[in-house]
Design a protein around this motif. Structure first.
Motif, PDB file in Angstrom:
ATOM      1  N   TYR A  43       0.863  -1.183   0.000  1.00  0.00           N
ATOM      2  CA  TYR A  43       0.000   0.000   0.000  1.00  0.00           C
ATOM      3  C   TYR A  43       0.897   1.229   0.000  1.00  0.00           C
ATOM      4  CZ  TYR A  43      -3.715   3.262   1.398  1.00  0.00           C
ATOM      5  OH  TYR A  43      -4.627   4.290   1.443  1.00  0.00           O
ATOM      6  N   GLY A  68      -2.289   4.020  -2.763  1.00  0.00           N
ATOM      7  CA  GLY A  68      -3.048   4.731  -1.746  1.00  0.00           C
ATOM      8  C   GLY A  68      -2.149   5.544  -0.845  1.00  0.00           C
ATOM      9  N   ASP A  69      -2.741   6.513  -0.178  1.00  0.00           N
ATOM     10  CA  ASP A  69      -2.041   7.423   0.724  1.00  0.00           C
ATOM     11  C   ASP A  69      -2.343   7.001   2.161  1.00  0.00           C
ATOM     12  OD1 ASP A  69      -1.098   9.605   2.212  1.00  0.00           O
ATOM     13  OD2 ASP A  69      -1.716  11.062   0.701  1.00  0.00           O
ATOM     14  N   ASN A  71      -2.469   8.801   4.549  1.00  0.00           N
ATOM     15  CA  ASN A  71      -3.319   9.828   5.155  1.00  0.00           C
ATOM     16  C   ASN A  71      -4.781   9.685   4.764  1.00  0.00           C
ATOM     17  OD1 ASN A  71      -1.590  11.392   6.831  1.00  0.00           O
ATOM     18  ND2 ASN A  71      -0.576  12.169   4.997  1.00  0.00           N
ATOM     19  N   ASP A  72      -5.088   8.712   3.926  1.00  0.00           N
ATOM     20  CA  ASP A  72      -6.476   8.407   3.560  1.00  0.00           C
ATOM     21  C   ASP A  72      -6.919   7.205   4.393  1.00  0.00           C
ATOM     22  OD1 ASP A  72      -8.896   7.734   2.423  1.00  0.00           O
ATOM     23  OD2 ASP A  72      -8.190   7.873   0.352  1.00  0.00           O
ATOM     24  N   LEU A  73      -7.379   7.477   5.595  1.00  0.00           N
ATOM     25  CA  LEU A  73      -7.710   6.403   6.528  1.00  0.00           C
ATOM     26  C   LEU A  73      -8.821   5.505   5.994  1.00  0.00           C
ATOM     27  CD1 LEU A  73      -7.530   4.911   9.214  1.00  0.00           C
ATOM     28  CD2 LEU A  73      -8.968   6.693  10.242  1.00  0.00           C
ATOM     29  N   LYS A  74      -9.812   6.084   5.349  1.00  0.00           N
ATOM     30  CA  LYS A  74     -10.928   5.284   4.836  1.00  0.00           C
ATOM     31  C   LYS A  74     -10.442   4.255   3.814  1.00  0.00           C
ATOM     32  CE  LYS A  74     -15.480   5.698   2.650  1.00  0.00           C
ATOM     33  NZ  LYS A  74     -16.494   6.654   2.101  1.00  0.00           N
ATOM     34  N   HIS A  75      -9.589   4.694   2.885  1.00  0.00           N
ATOM     35  CA  HIS A  75      -9.082   3.772   1.865  1.00  0.00           C
ATOM     36  C   HIS A  75      -8.164   2.731   2.493  1.00  0.00           C
ATOM     37  CE1 HIS A  75      -6.611   3.049  -2.032  1.00  0.00           C
ATOM     38  NE2 HIS A  75      -7.615   2.194  -1.936  1.00  0.00           N
ATOM     39  N   THR A 110       2.686  13.109   6.805  1.00  0.00           N
ATOM     40  CA  THR A 110       2.926  11.721   6.422  1.00  0.00           C
ATOM     41  C   THR A 110       3.537  10.918   7.558  1.00  0.00           C
ATOM     42  OG1 THR A 110       3.229  12.366   4.114  1.00  0.00           O
ATOM     43  CG2 THR A 110       4.133  10.235   4.781  1.00  0.00           C
ATOM     44  N   HIS A 117      -2.873   6.864  11.368  1.00  0.00           N
ATOM     45  CA  HIS A 117      -3.876   6.182  10.550  1.00  0.00           C
ATOM     46  C   HIS A 117      -3.591   4.690  10.439  1.00  0.00           C
ATOM     47  CE1 HIS A 117      -4.560  10.331   8.533  1.00  0.00           C
ATOM     48  NE2 HIS A 117      -5.387  10.152   9.540  1.00  0.00           N
TER      49      HIS A 117
END
Length: 361
Positions: A43, A68-69, A71-75, A110, A117
Motif C-alpha cells: 500500500y 493509496g495514501d 493519510n487516507d484512513l478510509k481507503h 505523512t 492512521h
C-alpha cells in the motif's frame, strides 16, 4: 517466531501488508517476502523516483500492489479489511532530511498522521498479530556524542524530518499503551514495536539528494562527484541489514508480543562509520574511475555524528550485521553495473543478493 520454527518455515502463506512498498527499502522488503512465499499486499503512493526499484523489478507482477495514501484512513481501512493481514510492516514515509525543510507540513502529515492512521486501521481491523513501525535513527535527541544511543534515550529532532520520526515513536508508544497493552496481549493479540535504523545503501536507490545515489549517478554519467560536508561521519549499512532485523522482529512479535513489543535499534558496527569523503573514495575505487570535488557548502543543518547501540537486538533477537562496509559497497556497485548493462535484470540481481545474504552465517 514459534518455538522450533525457522524463518523459512514461518513466512510461507503469511498475509503481510507493507506500506511504502514502492520506495527503496519497501521494494527490497517486498521482494524478500515474496521470495519467502508470503502473501504480500503493498500500500503506497506511486514510486517516488524515476527510475525506481519497484518498476525495474516489476514488483506489481509478484505482489498485490495497491495505490493509496496513508493519510487516507478510509481507503487504508478498506484495504486492510479486504486483505486481513497477520503482519504489518509500516515503511511509508517522507524519508529524507533536506527535503523536509522545503516541505515540512507534508513531512509531519505523512510521518506522524500516517502512523496514526496505520495504527488506527490495525486497531479497527482485528486479527493483526505483529506490527513493526519503521522510524529512524534520527528520532533521538542528537547531542553529537561519541557513544551509541540506546532505545531508552530521549526523543528529539533538530529538523522537521527528525522531529517527525521522534513524534512517530511517541504516537506508537501511546497506541501500544492505550489499545495494545502488553499485559492484555492474550486478550487483543496484537504486538506493536518500532524499529530504528538509518543511512542504508544498496542497489536500486535513486532518491534525490541522497549521498550514494548521487555518487553512483555521477559515476555512471562520468560527472565529477561533488561532496558537501565531506568530514561528516555516518554509520552506513546495506539495506538488507535492517530489513533482516525488521523480519526477525516481526517473527518474534507474532509468537510472543509480550517479550518484544518495544523499540529496537538496527545499526552497523563501528568499522562501518566513516566520513562522507572516505565513502566516496571507496566507491570511486570500486568503480575504477571518477573524480571528486570536496566542498563545505552551507545548507540546512544535518547531524555530524549519530550512532546506535544495538546491544539489545544482538542479545534478545540474536541479530547482528552480516556485511562489512566494503562488502555493502561492492554489492551496491555490482547491482548498478548489472542494471546499467541490462535494466531487465533488476529483479534477478536483487533476488540473487537476497539469497546470498540469507546464506551468510
Amino acid at each position: 517466531m514459534l518455538q522450533g520454527t525457522t524463518a523459512e518455515q514461518f513466512w510461507p502463506g503469511k498475509r503481510v501488508l507493507i506500506t511504502g512498498h514502492t520506495g527503496f527499502k519497501g521494494a527490497w522488503l517486498s521482494l524478500w517476502l515474496h521470495a519467502r512465499q508470503a502473501r504480500v499486499t503493498g500500500y503506497a503512493l506511486a514510486p517516488p523516483t524515476v527510475p525506481s526499484l519497484f518498476e525495474a523489478a516489476r514488483l506489481s507482477e509478484l505482489i498485490d500492489s495497491r495505490t493509496g495514501d496513508v493519510n487516507d484512513l478510509k481507503h487504508l481501512q478498506s484495504v486492510m479489511d479486504e486483505t486481513r493481514p497477520e503482519v504489518v510492516l509500516h515503511l511509508a514515509a517522507q524519508s529524507l532530511v533536506r527535503p523536509s525543510y522545503s516541505a515540512p507540513v507534508e513531512t509531519f502529515a505523512t510521518n506522524i498522521m500516517g502512523t496514526v492512521h496505520l495504527l488506527e486501521a490495525v486497531r479497527n481491523t482485528g486479527g493483526v498479530r505483529a506490527v513493526v513501525i519503521v522510524t529512524s535513527d534520527k528520532c533521538y535527541e542528537n547531542r553529537e556524542w561519541i557513544w551509541g544511543y540506546r532505545e531508552n534515550e530521549s526523543m528529539g529532532g533538530h529538523d522537521p524530518y527528525s522531529a517527525s520520526k521522534g513524534c512517530a515513536e511517541l504516537v506508537t508508544a501511546a497506541w501500544r499503551r492505550s489499545f495494545f497493552p502488553v499485559e492484555r496481549w492474550p486478550e487483543h493479540g496484537t504486538a506493536v514495536a518500532t524499529a530504528r535504523a538509518g543511512n542504508v545503501i544498496g542497489g536500486g536507490d535513486w532518491a534525490l539528494d541522497r549521498l550514494v545515489p548521487d555518487i553512483v549517478g555521477a559515476l555512471l554519467a562520468g560527472r565529477t562527484i561533488v561532496l558537501r560536508n565531506p568530514g561528516s561521519v555516518r554509520p552506513w549499512q546495506h539495506v538488507l541489514e535492517p530489513l533482516g532485523g525488521y523480519l526477525r522482529l516481526a517473527e518474534r512479535l507474532f509468537a510472543d508480543g509480550t517479550a518484544c513489543a518495544e523499540a529496537w535499534n538496527f545499526g552497523p558496527g563501528r568499522a562501518s562509520e566513516v566520513t562522507v569523503g572516505d565513502l566516496a573514495q571507496r566507491l570511486k575505487t570500486l568503480w575504477g574511475s571518477g573524480t571528486i570535488e570536496l566542498t563545505e557548502a552551507q545548507g540546512p543543518h544535518e547531524a555530524g555524528l549519530l550512532r546506535l547501540d544495538t546491544t539489545k537486538a544482538a542479545t534478545r533477537l540474536d541479530w547482528r550485521p552480516r556485511l562489512g562496509l566494503d562488502e555493502a559497497l561492492a554489492l551496491t556497485v555490482s547491482w548498478h553495473r548489472r542494471h546499467a548493462a541490462d535494466p531487465a535484470d533488476a529483479r534477478q540481481v536483487t533476488l540473487e543478493q537476497i539469497a546470498a545474504f540469507e546464506a551468510r552465517v
